[in-house]
Design a protein around this motif. Structure first.
Motif, mmCIF file in Angstrom:
data_model
loop_
_atom_site.group_PDB
_atom_site.id
_atom_site.type_symbol
_atom_site.label_atom_id
_atom_site.label_comp_id
_atom_site.label_asym_id
_atom_site.label_seq_id
_atom_site.Cartn_x
_atom_site.Cartn_y
_atom_site.Cartn_z
ATOM 1 N N LEU A 1 1.889 -0.151 2.376
ATOM 2 C CA LEU A 1 2.474 -1.367 1.795
ATOM 3 C C LEU A 1 3.606 -0.695 0.824
ATOM 4 O O LEU A 1 4.693 -1.336 0.649
ATOM 5 C CB LEU A 1 1.619 -2.074 1.060
ATOM 6 N N MET A 2 3.570 0.678 0.446
ATOM 7 C CA MET A 2 4.501 1.323 0.020
ATOM 8 C C MET A 2 5.887 1.689 0.958
ATOM 9 O O MET A 2 7.070 1.548 0.690
ATOM 10 C CB MET A 2 4.034 2.575 -0.615
ATOM 11 N N ASP B 1 6.766 -3.397 2.754
ATOM 12 C CA ASP B 1 5.756 -4.365 2.108
ATOM 13 C C ASP B 1 5.546 -5.604 3.080
ATOM 14 O O ASP B 1 5.006 -6.451 2.391
ATOM 15 C CB ASP B 1 6.073 -4.685 0.708
ATOM 16 N N ARG C 1 -2.602 1.158 0.507
ATOM 17 C CA ARG C 1 -1.427 1.151 -0.327
ATOM 18 C C ARG C 1 -0.198 1.984 0.232
ATOM 19 O O ARG C 1 1.047 1.638 -0.122
ATOM 20 C CB ARG C 1 -1.958 1.940 -1.656
#
Lengths: 504, 169
Positions: free
Chosen positions: A456-457, A460, A453
């Motif tokens: 991807l933060m 992306d 996460r």
């Protein structure tokens, strides 16, 4: 040179050596109790070191650290219960070996492997601390996620008899790790309004329930054996000190590979002994000419696991000394103990407090020697545990499990969880699910999710997992790892078929 | 154990595992749906429910494969013996159930009676249930029960300054 000599003179004082010896004994004993981790032992030692000189204090804590990594082996080998998370893989072969009538040899193999693992990691620490620390700190969330994907492929070699049940167990472990608030935004998940679940399932309680409680109750399945006063382990209480030392040294590749895995995993912040022992075991099994013998009491399995977990002690100090970043909870406590004395830990530590850094290197080597000495002298005493009948040991160790689980957070609700997980663990064991992948899932789940996460933060674009070189290397290694495991399973299935066909 | 009874036991084990796959599948479907209701943030690509959905989705997939594999292994006749085999297994493993029941009572009683008293009763009574019937064993059991209840409590309180539950009595 002056710094080295100063460190030497500070370590080799009678009082420091006595404190270190006491620390070594405390570490071994504490880690032998299921649920009592090396971290907890060090936390309890910390206040005792406040009145000591900085180097003396850290030397004592390092003794507890090194002793603790070995202590977990005792309950792993004799009771089949990992004393600490870092000795999970030790149970796979040390316990069967002890059950096969060689408890002394199982312990001796573990002790020697731990000793050599610590020594190898100390040498690497001295030589490679700065470059390894720089490498470790360059890893971003993409690399960490790919590393965890690679580590998850270990499940393939821990599945036991059934690949499907092994996979299910690993996934159940990952699912358990998602209970409680999510690691990024703190949103509640799967707590069903139960307060105890809001902070997630404490990993240690899961470990004790899954391995210890289920193992203990399964010991009393055979009514006749229990009532006749049989002990858990029967066989020669012979430590075979020198013979086993030669045996360990006769497999240098396994020893070096496992120790290097331990050093590398230890150097990565957030990883540690709990992963290193499984990864080292997995690699030893894959490289072995007799992978089918793993899990039945093969010495290579014990050597891999114990040298792997002990080598993380030196590995963890690499980012701490090089960059002031603690590689694990234990390293954070070691850092805290230095900060209490007004010493700031960071890249300037080597320059400003050279004697302290050299002292830590020397203390690691001395601590491993002390661990060896204490182990060799006291193992006969520990081996007496093997002679205790089941009816005595089962209730007593269950009480120790309760103490270990309670002392973690001082919460009675953790004990209810322990009972629930214990029953679930026994059911899974009775249904022939492999429990090791489940524990691996619980350990790796939060690290995998957080880094996925976070990556991807940050950006992306998912192709970054493939376009960043180190991340790509880990992913390729994961693909190879799965292909290798599939090949191994197909091979063993073919061999089994041929054996069945030729059987009369 | 004869070959046919061993085969019946094996098949009963397969049925038990098959039922476990069904239970895992059912739970995973429920939790997969439940994960979808976890609110996500607009600041992140993957919300709090994404990873659990991935995991529960994978569990569902593997459980379906396991169920298909289980159906292939179980013969129709074996269902008839399942009840009797389960009862026989439960009878053989009665001490396991006694242990688990005693442990359940122990952890429930612990906050009320306190660590020392609850542990003493638990350790001693479980030892008496499990021990071979010899008078000397009783004496050993009492010493061990005292060590692992009052002794352990003293050790943790005095040496480690970790205070175990004191109870309300």
């Amino acid at each position: 040179m002056a710094d080295f000599l100063s460190a030497l003179s500070q370590i080799f004082t009678l009082s420091t050596l006595i404190y270190m010896l006491a620390g070594s004994v405390a570490g071994i004993v504490a880690a032998a109790i299921p649920g009592f981790t090396v971290t907890m032992a060090i936390v309890l030692t910390l206040p005792l070191t406040f009145s000591m000189e900085p180097l003396q204090g850290i030397a004592v804590m390092l003794s507890v650290y090194v002793g603790g990594y070995t202590g977990g082996l005792i309950s792993a080998a004799l009771l089949g219960i990992p004393g600490t998370p870092s000795s999970v893989a030790t149970t796979f072969d040390a316990f069967p070996m002890a059950r096969n009538g060689e408890p002394g040899r199982a312990l001796s193999l573990g002790v020697w492997a731990s000793f050599f693992g610590t020594i190898i990691s100390t040498i690497v620490l001295i030589v490679a601390a700065p470059p390894l620390a720089i490498f470790a700190v360059k890893l971003g969330p993409w690399e960490y996620f790919s590393l965890i994907v690679f580590a998850l492929t270990i499940v393939a070699s821990l599945v036991g008899d059934s690949v499907i049940r092994g996979l299910l167990a690993g996934l159940i472990g990952l699912a358990l790790s998602t209970v409680g608030t999510d690691p990024i935004m703190g949103r509640p998940r799967f707590d069903f309004g139960i307060e105890m679940l809001q902070s997630g399932l404490p990993f240690l309680v899961v470990l004790i329930g899954i391995f210890a409680i289920s193992q203990l109750v399964s010991e009393v399945e055979d009514v006749k054996s229990v009532r006749s006063g049989n002990s858990l382990v029967t066989g020669a209480i012979d430590f075979q000190t020198w013979k086993v030392m030669r045996e360990v040294l006769m497999s240098p590749v396994n020893l070096l590979r496992s120790s290097m895995i331990g050093v590398l995993i230890g150097a990565l912040p957030g990883a540690g002994g709990s992963i290193a022992n499984l990864l080292a075991y997995d690699q030893a099994k894959r490289a072995s000419k007799t992978p089918d013998e793993f899990g039945k009491g093969i010495p290579d399995g014990i050597v891999a696991s114990e040298s792997g977990n002990s080598a993380t002690a030196g590995g963890g100090l690499i980012p701490m000394i090089g960059l002031g970043i603690p590689g694990s909870a234990v390293d954070a406590i070691l850092m805290a103990s230095l900060m209490v004395h007004g010493i700031s830990v960071g890249p300037r530590l080597v320059m400003d407090h050279g004697d302290l850094v050299y002292g830590m290197f020397i203390a690691m080597a001395v601590a491993s020697l002390m661990m060896l000495l204490v182990s060799v002298l006291s193992m006969r005493l520990f081996l007496r545990v093997a002679e205790v009948p089941k009816w005595l040991i089962v209730p007593a160790v269950m009480t120790c499990c309760v103490v270990g689980s309670f002392a973690l957070n001082n919460r009675v609700t953790d004990l209810y969880l322990l009972g629930f997980i214990g029953v679930a663990g026994y059911m899974l064991r009775a249904l022939k699910y492999s429990l090791a992948p489940l524990v691996l899932g619980v350990i790796l789940g939060p690290i995998a999710e957080t880094n996925l996460r976070r990556a991807l933060m940050t950006d992306d674009d998912p192709t970054l997992f493939l376009s960043r070189p180190i991340s790509l290397i880990f992913l390729i290694a994961a693909v190879f790892s799965i292909a290798w495991a599939v090949r191994g399973h197909l091979k063993s299935r073919k061999t089994k078929k041929n054996t069945d066909a030729t059987a009369p | 154990m004869s070959e046919s009874s061993s085969k019946t036991t094996l098949e009963a084990g397969e049925i038990a595992r098959f039922l476990s796959y069904l239970a895992i599948l059912a739970a995973s479907v429920v939790l997969f749906v439940s994960a979808g209701t976890i609110p996500s943030s607009r600041f992140e690509t993957l919300g709090a429910g994404a990873f659990p959905r991935f995991v529960y989705g994978a569990i569902c997939l593997v459980a379906v494969i396991a169920i298909a594999d289980g159906l292939r292994k179980i013969s129709r006749n074996s269902w008839a013996h399942f009840g009797a085999e389960t009862f026989a297994w439960a009878k053989r493993s009665r001490l396991v159930f006694v242990c688990l029941a005693a442990f359940a009572v122990y952890i429930v009683a612990l906050p009320i009676l306190g660590f020392s008293i609850a542990s003493f009763i638990f350790v001693l009574s479980l030892q008496i249930i499990l021990m071979p019937r010899r008078p000397v064993s009783i004496l050993v059991a009492i010493v061990v029960a005292l060590t692992f209840s009052f002794g352990l409590n003293w050790l943790f309180a005095e040496v480690f300054t970790v205070f175990l539950p004191r109870g309300v009595m």
